[in-house]
Design an enzyme around this catalytic site. Structure first.
Site: not given
Length: 138
Positions: A10-11, A18, A23, A72, A75, A96, A98, A105
């Site tokens: 998502p996103n 964004r 990012y 990725n 969330a 995985e 990110h 964070r």
């Protein structure tokens, strides 16, 4: 020829727009074209969805026929037992990825349901995290 797929959650369709301070300003489409050119001896497919079930369906679809999955889950990494279980149920190894350092964070981002079932985890190197994951498969 190796066959890999990058799956984004998502996103991540908003990359380039964004939170560019986290990012970056490059869209994922622009980045993907660069990577496909650089690794022209590797088939690199791509899928993105904001919907958890679609991500699980894609993992099931490619999880027995690809050489590697770069995931990725965004969330969903921190909330989806279902995605973690999907990875456990397939044969194709998953890395995985990110873009940000999730440990730098919010506290809730320090836990991953993906990591226990992944071949490895790469985070905090911006979009280069994806390229490092590709290199891990070749």
């Amino acid at each position: 020829m190796k066959k890999l797929i990058i799956i984004n959650g998502p996103n991540l369709n908003l990359l380039g727009k964004r939170e560019p301070n986290i990012y970056g300003s490059l869209t994922f489409t622009e980045f993907l074209e660069e990577v496909k050119t650089k690794y022209s001896d590797v088939v690199i497919d791509y899928f993105q969805s904001n919907i958890e079930g679609e991500l699980i369906d894609k993992l099931h679809e490619v999880g027995f026929s690809y050489d590697g999955i770069i995931l990725n889950a965004a969330a969903y990494t921190h909330t989806s037992v279902g995605i973690g279980d999907a990875i456990k149920g397939i044969e194709t190894p998953v890395v995985e990825v990110h873009i940000s350092n999730t440990f730098g964070r919010e506290e809730f981002r320090h836990h991953s349901y993906i990591s226990p079932n992944a071949k490895g985890v790469i985070l905090g190197f911006g979009l280069q995290s994806y390229e490092l994951a590709i290199q891990s498969f070749i």
